[in-house]
Motif scaffolding. Structure first.
Motif, PDB file in Angstrom:
ATOM      1  N   UNK A 249      37.796  45.246  41.700  1.00 28.29           N
ATOM      2  CA  UNK A 249      36.581  44.697  42.322  1.00 28.29           C
ATOM      3  C   UNK A 249      35.363  45.610  42.176  1.00 28.29           C
ATOM      4  N   UNK A 250      34.226  45.039  41.791  1.00 33.30           N
ATOM      5  CA  UNK A 250      32.969  45.802  41.853  1.00 33.30           C
ATOM      6  C   UNK A 250      32.745  46.204  43.306  1.00 33.30           C
ATOM      7  N   UNK A 251      32.267  47.415  43.496  1.00 28.23           N
ATOM      8  CA  UNK A 251      32.017  47.911  44.862  1.00 28.23           C
ATOM      9  C   UNK A 251      33.257  48.530  45.470  1.00 28.23           C
ATOM     10  N   UNK A 252      34.339  48.536  44.690  1.00 25.49           N
ATOM     11  CA  UNK A 252      35.569  49.184  45.178  1.00 25.49           C
ATOM     12  C   UNK A 252      36.340  48.289  46.124  1.00 25.49           C
ATOM     13  N   UNK A 253      37.398  48.826  46.701  1.00 25.67           N
ATOM     14  CA  UNK A 253      38.221  48.065  47.652  1.00 25.67           C
ATOM     15  C   UNK A 253      39.607  47.823  47.081  1.00 25.67           C
ATOM     16  N   UNK A 254      40.497  47.384  47.961  1.00 27.21           N
ATOM     17  CA  UNK A 254      41.918  47.209  47.562  1.00 27.21           C
ATOM     18  C   UNK A 254      42.075  45.943  46.724  1.00 27.21           C
ATOM     19  N   UNK A 255      43.114  45.919  45.959  1.00 29.59           N
ATOM     20  CA  UNK A 255      43.510  44.703  45.250  1.00 29.59           C
ATOM     21  C   UNK A 255      42.681  44.427  44.006  1.00 29.59           C
ATOM     22  N   UNK A 256      42.925  43.278  43.423  1.00 33.16           N
ATOM     23  CA  UNK A 256      42.260  42.867  42.174  1.00 33.16           C
ATOM     24  C   UNK A 256      41.551  41.520  42.399  1.00 33.16           C
ATOM     25  N   UNK A 257      40.559  41.266  41.533  1.00 36.03           N
ATOM     26  CA  UNK A 257      39.801  40.001  41.614  1.00 36.03           C
ATOM     27  C   UNK A 257      40.022  39.228  40.316  1.00 36.03           C
ATOM     28  N   UNK A 258      40.045  37.895  40.407  1.00 35.12           N
ATOM     29  CA  UNK A 258      40.260  37.100  39.189  1.00 35.12           C
ATOM     30  C   UNK A 258      38.981  37.074  38.338  1.00 35.12           C
ATOM     31  N   UNK A 259      39.155  37.344  37.039  1.00 35.14           N
ATOM     32  CA  UNK A 259      38.030  37.437  36.108  1.00 35.14           C
ATOM     33  C   UNK A 259      37.348  36.065  35.921  1.00 35.14           C
ATOM     34  N   UNK A 260      36.025  36.055  35.724  1.00 39.70           N
ATOM     35  CA  UNK A 260      35.330  34.755  35.568  1.00 39.70           C
ATOM     36  C   UNK A 260      35.581  34.066  34.226  1.00 39.70           C
ATOM     37  N   UNK A 261      35.751  34.835  33.153  1.00 39.87           N
ATOM     38  CA  UNK A 261      35.809  34.192  31.826  1.00 39.87           C
ATOM     39  C   UNK A 261      36.938  33.164  31.677  1.00 39.87           C
TER      40      UNK A 261
ATOM     41  N   UNK B 191      43.456  30.171  43.262  1.00 34.93           N
ATOM     42  CA  UNK B 191      43.201  31.615  43.139  1.00 34.93           C
ATOM     43  C   UNK B 191      44.446  32.405  43.509  1.00 34.93           C
ATOM     44  N   UNK B 192      44.423  33.683  43.119  1.00 30.48           N
ATOM     45  CA  UNK B 192      45.476  34.630  43.511  1.00 30.48           C
ATOM     46  C   UNK B 192      44.797  35.991  43.713  1.00 30.48           C
ATOM     47  N   UNK B 193      45.583  37.026  43.934  1.00 26.89           N
ATOM     48  CA  UNK B 193      45.019  38.376  44.156  1.00 26.89           C
ATOM     49  C   UNK B 193      44.074  38.347  45.363  1.00 26.89           C
ATOM     50  N   UNK B 194      42.951  39.006  45.284  1.00 25.57           N
ATOM     51  CA  UNK B 194      41.997  39.005  46.403  1.00 25.57           C
ATOM     52  C   UNK B 194      41.095  37.785  46.360  1.00 25.57           C
ATOM     53  N   UNK B 195      41.214  36.967  45.298  1.00 25.39           N
ATOM     54  CA  UNK B 195      40.364  35.783  45.146  1.00 25.39           C
ATOM     55  C   UNK B 195      39.732  35.736  43.768  1.00 25.39           C
ATOM     56  N   UNK B 196      38.851  34.745  43.578  1.00 28.49           N
ATOM     57  CA  UNK B 196      38.206  34.476  42.291  1.00 28.49           C
ATOM     58  C   UNK B 196      36.776  35.025  42.323  1.00 28.49           C
ATOM     59  N   UNK B 197      36.305  35.601  41.206  1.00 24.75           N
ATOM     60  CA  UNK B 197      34.908  36.078  41.107  1.00 24.75           C
ATOM     61  C   UNK B 197      33.987  34.963  41.599  1.00 24.75           C
ATOM     62  N   UNK B 198      33.089  35.288  42.542  1.00 20.45           N
ATOM     63  CA  UNK B 198      32.251  34.275  43.204  1.00 20.45           C
ATOM     64  C   UNK B 198      31.406  33.484  42.215  1.00 20.45           C
ATOM     65  N   UNK B 199      31.097  34.073  41.052  1.00 22.49           N
ATOM     66  CA  UNK B 199      30.245  33.370  40.085  1.00 22.49           C
ATOM     67  C   UNK B 199      30.942  32.134  39.516  1.00 22.49           C
TER      68      UNK B 199
END
Ligand code: JD8
Length: 258
Positions: free
Chosen positions: A71-83, A138-146
């Motif tokens: 995740x941009x800005x740091x924090x636990x876990x992973x975020x789903x990529x937008x592409x 979604x999975x992980x911490x969620x999907x990129x908001x964009x």
């Protein structure tokens, strides 16, 4: 090798003919195999529901089929990529728009999220009227908001929560939503009358039900139900609904008018 129902891409170009098209995007497409059986399975055989299940990893281009990143800005876990999501949504929506009378306006894109509006029977009724539903799991911490913002440029978007508890992803929520929506689509449930007398359909919890034998392990069926007096039965059932709703879900009861 993707299971039969996951080869949704081929049938994406099926022209909408009065049936409801449902597309699901997930990194666990096999999770939805159960939709081949049960009520939804028959509805698919009868052409009432047209289902496409798509593996998000099919929209990646690296040999690790990567769908997440830090995740941009740091924090636990992973975020789903937008592409991958962008390509998956484009694939599903472009094919839809390639269909005869369909255009972007007819697609509703549903993202399950613990931060979404609450999914209720009213939500199910609304979505059961839509010709095309796309569910993004979604999975992980969620999907990129964009991705959600991009989806709003391609169709109507609903971020919906199943309830105030945390799941590990959207798949379980989507399964529940598809069952709640699917059974409200005309022709899916054999006897539509059974849809009316249910909890949440009239805003109350349902009355207790009984069947044969009339006496079981010393427990009897309420005599009014054996009376044949339908006015009395209806009165008793409504009293049971009110009593149960007041006891279990007072939040469902209309506020007492002073
Ligand atoms: C979608 C990722 C997991 C959620 C970090 C755990 C719905 N009622 C509901 N509870 N949880 C979800 C849900 C959870 C999801 C995703 C829906 C995508 N996760 C995340 C945030 C905290 N992990 C849901 N509908």
């Amino acid at each position: 090798m993707q299971p039969e129902f996951a080869r949704g891409r081929e049938s994406l170009c099926s022209v909408y003919a009065g049936r409801v098209r449902i597309d699901i995007v997930s990194i666990f497409p096999e999770f939805f195999g159960v939709l081949d059986i049960s009520l939804l399975g028959k509805a698919r055989e009868r052409g009432i529901i047209d289902l496409g299940v798509h593996d998000l990893r099919d929209f990646t281009h690296d040999r690790h089929r990567t769908v997440d990143d830090t995740p941009y800005g740091g924090g636990a876990g992973m975020v789903m990529k937008p592409e991958p999501w962008g390509e998956a949504l484009d694939s599903v929506l472009d094919a839809r728009e390639a269909g005869a009378e369909a255009d972007a306006a007819t697609s509703v894109i549903v993202f399950p999220s613990p931060a979404g509006e609450r999914f209720t029977q009213a939500t199910a009724r609304e979505l059961a009227l839509e010709p095309h539903l796309v569910f993004g799991c979604g999975r992980y911490e969620g999907i990129d908001q964009r991705v959600i913002d991009y989806a709003r440029s391609r169709g109507r978007v609903r971020e919906v929560s199943l309830g105030d508890y945390v799941l590990n992803g959207g798949e379980v929520a989507v399964m529940a939503m598809i069952e709640a929506i699917g059974r409200l689509i005309p022709g899916v449930v054999g006897n539509p009358a059974s849809l009316t007398e249910e909890s949440h359909e009239d805003g109350l919890l349902e009355y207790p039900s009984y069947t044969k034998p009339a006496e079981w392990r010393g427990r009897e069926v309420p005599p009014v139900l054996l009376s044949g007096n339908h006015a009395a039965i209806d009165r008793w059932r409504h009293e049971q609904q009110m009593e149960r709703t007041a006891r279990v879900r007072p939040d469902l009861l209309p506020p007492l008018s002073d």
